[in-house]
Design an enzyme around this catalytic site. Structure first.
Site, mmCIF file in Angstrom:
data_model
loop_
_atom_site.group_PDB
_atom_site.id
_atom_site.type_symbol
_atom_site.label_atom_id
_atom_site.label_comp_id
_atom_site.label_asym_id
_atom_site.label_seq_id
_atom_site.Cartn_x
_atom_site.Cartn_y
_atom_site.Cartn_z
ATOM 1 N N LYS A 113 -111.303 -21.080 -78.917
ATOM 2 C CA LYS A 113 -110.920 -21.715 -79.827
ATOM 3 C C LYS A 113 -109.139 -21.795 -79.332
ATOM 4 O O LYS A 113 -108.552 -21.565 -78.817
ATOM 5 C CB LYS A 113 -110.513 -19.913 -80.823
ATOM 6 C CG LYS A 113 -110.687 -21.063 -82.563
ATOM 7 C CD LYS A 113 -111.880 -21.634 -83.252
ATOM 8 C CE LYS A 113 -112.046 -22.004 -84.151
ATOM 9 N NZ LYS A 113 -113.241 -22.672 -84.194
HETATM 10 P P1 NAD Z 1 -110.443 -28.650 -93.062
HETATM 11 O O1 NAD Z 1 -109.055 -28.223 -92.931
HETATM 12 O O2 NAD Z 1 -111.282 -29.897 -93.360
HETATM 13 O O3 NAD Z 1 -110.674 -28.075 -94.828
HETATM 14 C C1 NAD Z 1 -109.983 -26.818 -95.144
HETATM 15 C C2 NAD Z 1 -110.529 -26.414 -97.088
HETATM 16 O O4 NAD Z 1 -109.678 -25.444 -96.942
HETATM 17 C C3 NAD Z 1 -109.324 -27.170 -97.279
HETATM 18 O O5 NAD Z 1 -110.151 -28.138 -99.025
HETATM 19 C C4 NAD Z 1 -108.428 -26.607 -98.016
HETATM 20 O O6 NAD Z 1 -107.664 -26.671 -98.525
HETATM 21 C C5 NAD Z 1 -109.256 -25.447 -98.060
HETATM 22 N N1 NAD Z 1 -108.370 -24.239 -97.960
HETATM 23 C C6 NAD Z 1 -106.913 -23.999 -97.085
HETATM 24 N N2 NAD Z 1 -106.966 -22.769 -97.396
HETATM 25 C C7 NAD Z 1 -107.554 -22.125 -98.687
HETATM 26 C C8 NAD Z 1 -107.732 -21.160 -99.467
HETATM 27 N N3 NAD Z 1 -106.557 -20.008 -99.514
HETATM 28 N N4 NAD Z 1 -108.567 -20.900 -100.740
HETATM 29 C C9 NAD Z 1 -109.133 -21.665 -100.908
HETATM 30 N N5 NAD Z 1 -109.122 -22.834 -100.043
HETATM 31 C C10 NAD Z 1 -108.549 -23.324 -98.978
HETATM 32 O O7 NAD Z 1 -111.606 -27.237 -92.324
HETATM 33 P P2 NAD Z 1 -112.571 -27.366 -92.342
HETATM 34 O O8 NAD Z 1 -113.216 -27.852 -91.119
HETATM 35 O O9 NAD Z 1 -113.259 -27.392 -93.455
HETATM 36 O O10 NAD Z 1 -113.165 -25.840 -92.383
HETATM 37 C C11 NAD Z 1 -113.102 -24.758 -92.949
HETATM 38 C C12 NAD Z 1 -113.886 -23.446 -92.223
HETATM 39 O O11 NAD Z 1 -114.681 -24.056 -91.771
HETATM 40 C C13 NAD Z 1 -113.652 -23.025 -91.312
HETATM 41 O O12 NAD Z 1 -112.886 -21.207 -91.680
HETATM 42 C C14 NAD Z 1 -113.792 -23.437 -89.930
HETATM 43 O O13 NAD Z 1 -112.926 -22.776 -88.488
HETATM 44 C C15 NAD Z 1 -114.810 -23.127 -90.624
HETATM 45 N N6 NAD Z 1 -115.734 -24.397 -89.249
HETATM 46 C C16 NAD Z 1 -115.341 -25.860 -89.556
HETATM 47 C C17 NAD Z 1 -116.157 -26.169 -88.700
HETATM 48 C C18 NAD Z 1 -115.875 -28.074 -88.360
HETATM 49 O O14 NAD Z 1 -117.060 -28.278 -87.856
HETATM 50 N N7 NAD Z 1 -114.823 -28.344 -88.725
HETATM 51 C C19 NAD Z 1 -117.380 -25.933 -87.495
HETATM 52 C C20 NAD Z 1 -117.914 -24.847 -87.992
HETATM 53 C C21 NAD Z 1 -116.966 -24.048 -89.292
#
Ligand code: NAD
Length: 424
Positions: A113
């Site tokens: 990561k």
């Molecule tokens: P992103 O940046 O696209 O979206 C994150 C979202 O969370 C945004 O809408 C943001 O406003 C919101 N957010 C941030 N802080 C917050 C809070 N305190 N309370 C509520 N909402 C909040 O990120 P993402 O890629 O969607 O990732 C989200 C989660 O999924 C993370 O844990 C990431 O590690 C995990 N994840 C992502 C992927 C991927 O392909 N992008 C794959 C597996 C897991």
């Protein structure tokens, strides 16, 4: 006798949480002492200073990290996070989870990561591009298509992956699309990658609803986080026929018991950047969203939002962990007693993203590209296989679902390490 590493480098609540998960799983499968610590702790890390010229002519130095947890089973794989609360301990925990996730899905990858301590919303597009390129420049000798392949995570996206791919390619002197996944299609990205994580979460939810004999058309859903993962999860579940009654981002949430039009919410966010003031329902807080009565609760934002304080108050049938590490160890203990809640653990639930990242990397290495239908079909085959394996492990050893998933993921990495010898 194995000597335990006493490391302060990664010290943080989230790293301790991942370590406790590991210890529990290692005990459950009686992992030999000789293999424990080297399966548990990250293999190596790099911390970098990233000077960026601001639009006003000043220079700000940002801090960035990459933690490679496991390289024994293939190139390391894992996203890059741009967020103000990133720490090296958080990045290490996320790298550990990537190892177990890739292993559980049967992908020929290790786990890694990356992260930069920055609020990307505070940067102009030019500053963001400079930061992204500088991060990759500093990482050039630490990454590689056969060494470590990044992808998007919180605060990063296709565009950033495109800049990073271009920076790496310029350095090596030829286009090297397999250096990152989650790129724009025009640069070798895969069909289906953008929606893969959410589509995978929705697919698992649909399968568990079927097991519970709850028609998807009768399911209500609350999703925390409306970025890549949360919005695509909501959209896919809505397309299956479920009613999305609440969504949120860092500015707060929206609640509508009649159902929220997710396409409208997406169009609103594209223009307003945040959900705040979206007119599709009543405002609620993120804390209230987690405690709503619903069939499916999908935390899809950050870690450690389901805690000892609210775990007893959840009113869902399925807890689908879209985010990595949304549930603390204390909350896990409480949820373990609440048999009415089916927990789909993060390393299983959100694995659709890395599965399609793997497909993207394969397509890049072969220079041969697949249709969206081919991608999705192959994705669902792997997700079905993962679910079957986890359910079998759960039944066989009477584990809860998280322990079943972790023991499978960790057990396979440990086995490979033992087979290779002491070096990897
Ligand atoms: P992103 O940046 O696209 O979206 C994150 C979202 O969370 C945004 O809408 C943001 O406003 C919101 N957010 C941030 N802080 C917050 C809070 N305190 N309370 C509520 N909402 C909040 O990120 P993402 O890629 O969607 O990732 C989200 C989660 O999924 C993370 O844990 C990431 O590690 C995990 N994840 C992502 C992927 C991927 O392909 N992008 C794959 C597996 C897991």
């Amino acid at each position: 006798m194995s000597k335990v590493i006493v490391s302060t480098l990664y010290d943080s609540d989230v790293f301790k949480m991942a370590c406790r998960q590991f210890d529990k799983a290692a005990d459950a499968i009686s992992l030999p002492e000789a293999i424990r610590d080297r399966t548990k702790y990250p293999r190596r890390c790099l911390a970098v200073a990233l000077p960026v010229k601001r639009d006003d002519g000043s220079v700000t130095v940002f801090e960035g990290y990459r933690v490679q947890h496991n390289l024994s089973t293939g190139p390391a794989k894992g996203g890059i996070r741009f967020h103000q609360s990133v720490t090296i301990g958080e990045v290490a925990a996320l790298a550990m989870w990537m190892s177990w996730k890739c292993s559980l899905a049967g992908l020929p990858y290790g786990g890694a990561k990356g992260g930069v301590v920055v609020d990307p919303n505070q940067l102009s597009p030019t500053e963001l591009e400079h930061l992204s390129r500088r991060y990759m420049q500093e990482m050039v000798n630490f990454l590689g298509p056969q060494v470590d392949v990044p992808a998007p995570d919180v605060g990063t996206n296709e565009k950033i992956m495109g800049w990073m791919m271009d920076t790496y390619s310029n350095h090596v002197g030829h286009i090297s699309p397999a250096i990152v996944t989650g790129k724009p299609i025009s640069l070798g990205g895969s069909q289906g990658r953008r929606e893969a994580t959410g589509a995978g979460i929705a697919y698992f939810v649909k399968k568990y609803l079927e097991d519970l004999k709850i028609p998807v058309g009768k399911a209500t859903v609350a999703v925390q986080g409306f970025g890549n993962v949360g919005s695509e999860t909501a959209l896919a579940l809505q397309n299956y026929g479920a009613k999305i009654i609440a969504i949120s981002d860092y500015t707060g949430g929206i609640y509508n018991p009649k159902g929220i039009d997710i396409k409208k919410a997406l169009a609103y966010v594209q223009y307003a950047r945040v959900l705040k003031d979206f007119s599709g329902g009543e405002p609620i807080t993120n804390e209230q969203l987690l405690e709503l009565k619903c069939t499916v609760l999908a935390p899809c934002a950050l870690e450690r939002v389901i805690t000892e304080k609210n775990a007893g108050k959840l009113k869902c049938r399925i807890l689908a962990e879209g985010a990595n590490g949304p549930t603390t160890n204390g909350a896990d203990k409480i949820l373990d007693q609440r048999e009415e809640i089916e927990l789909i653990p993060d390393i299983m639930c959100n694995s659709g993203g890395v599965v399609v990242s793997y497909f993207e990397w394969l397509q890049n290495l072969q220079n041969y590209y697949w249709s969206r239908d081919e991608v999705m079909e192959k994705l669902y085959v792997i997700l079905d296989r993962t679910k079957d394996a986890v359910e079998y492990q759960k039944r066989k050893f009477k584990f809860n679902r998280r322990l079943a998933a972790l023991t499978l993921g960790i057990g396979r990495v440990a086995e490979a390490k033992a087979a290779r010898g002491l070096f990897p």
